[in-house]
Design a protein around this motif. Structure first.
Motif, mmCIF file in Angstrom:
data_model
loop_
_atom_site.group_PDB
_atom_site.id
_atom_site.type_symbol
_atom_site.label_atom_id
_atom_site.label_comp_id
_atom_site.label_asym_id
_atom_site.label_seq_id
_atom_site.Cartn_x
_atom_site.Cartn_y
_atom_site.Cartn_z
ATOM 1 N N VAL A 293 0.793 -1.198 0.059
ATOM 2 C CA VAL A 293 0.104 0.013 0.003
ATOM 3 C C VAL A 293 0.636 1.417 -0.078
ATOM 4 O O VAL A 293 0.477 2.130 -0.590
ATOM 5 N N LYS B 106 -6.819 1.234 0.320
ATOM 6 C CA LYS B 106 -7.332 -0.173 0.786
ATOM 7 C C LYS B 106 -8.911 -0.181 -0.024
ATOM 8 O O LYS B 106 -9.023 -1.198 -0.578
ATOM 9 N N GLN C 225 -4.159 -10.151 -2.199
ATOM 10 C CA GLN C 225 -3.154 -9.590 -1.005
ATOM 11 C C GLN C 225 -2.414 -10.742 -0.711
ATOM 12 O O GLN C 225 -2.862 -11.764 -0.098
#
Length: 223
Positions: free
Chosen positions: A23, A40, A59
């Protein structure tokens, strides 16, 4: 930048990236002006957009990546017919013990398996990037403590050890081999977007040149 454009930027970066992106790395795309929570949320939206396609956004331990869905594997394998590396059952059992009991010493593994573990077997797992030494136990000889790596989680397709299939009781060998999705472990990520090179590790047969074999000597005992 509106939400649609931001999702398109994320999608492009993830498809073109040769490895998972965290991220924080994705935030660089927007000069860190987009909050992690917003990123996110955008990633979750992207996951939904790709639902039902042959490629999915997932992820893993190192971040986010696009990869082919498991049901696409038989077709993609036709593009790469070469045989992937094979691993002995001893290697897989040792890997499973490390995954479920980490951190563990070589002596711990030998106590569980009941046989001496060849040091070349552990080196094979280290060279593959699946295990590493994270310290030493404060006891006689200060034996090395082994644990799995982020690469292991990435290749298994999970984000953390908490996502490993649960084991019943104290079983760590047969149960682990049956429950872990070793089919998802890959030899490496392909540079082409959305494809992974899968390696079959179940029912593995060692090649003639296999050097990381177990011995029939009694275990060395717990350090």
């Amino acid at each position: 930048m509106n939400t649609t454009d931001a999702r398109r930027v994320l999608e492009t970066a993830l498809i073109c990236a040769p490895q998972p992106l965290s991220v924080r790395e994705l935030g660089v795309l927007f000069d860190m002006e987009v909050s992690p929570d917003t990123l996110k949320s955008l990633l979750a939206d992207l996951q939904l957009e790709w639902t039902g396609r042959g490629v999915e956004l997932v992820q893993v331990a190192s971040g986010w990546r696009f990869q082919s869905r498991p049901e696409m594997r038989p077709y993609l394998d036709r593009l790469h017919p070469e045989k992937p590396p094979r691993y002995t059952r001893a290697t897989l059992e040792t890997l499973a013990i490390i995954a479920y009991r980490q951190p563990v010493t070589r002596g711990d593994m030998e106590d569980i398996r009941g046989v001496t573990i060849n040091s070349l077997l552990l080196k094979q797992l280290e060279d593959r990037g699946w295990v590493e030494v994270i310290g030493h136990r404060e006891t006689v000889g200060r034996p090395a403590l082994f644990a799995t790596t982020r690469q292991f989680l990435d290749d298994l397709g999970i984000a953390s050890l908490d996502q490993l299939p649960p084991l019943e009781g104290s079983e760590v060998q047969e149960s682990a081999l049956d429950r872990l999705d070793f089919e998802a472990l890959s030899t490496s990520l392909l540079p082409e977007a959305g494809e992974t090179a899968e390696v079959s590790l179940t029912d593995a047969v060692p090649p003639e040149s296999e050097t990381a074999t177990e011995t029939n000597e009694p275990p060395t005992g717990t350090p």
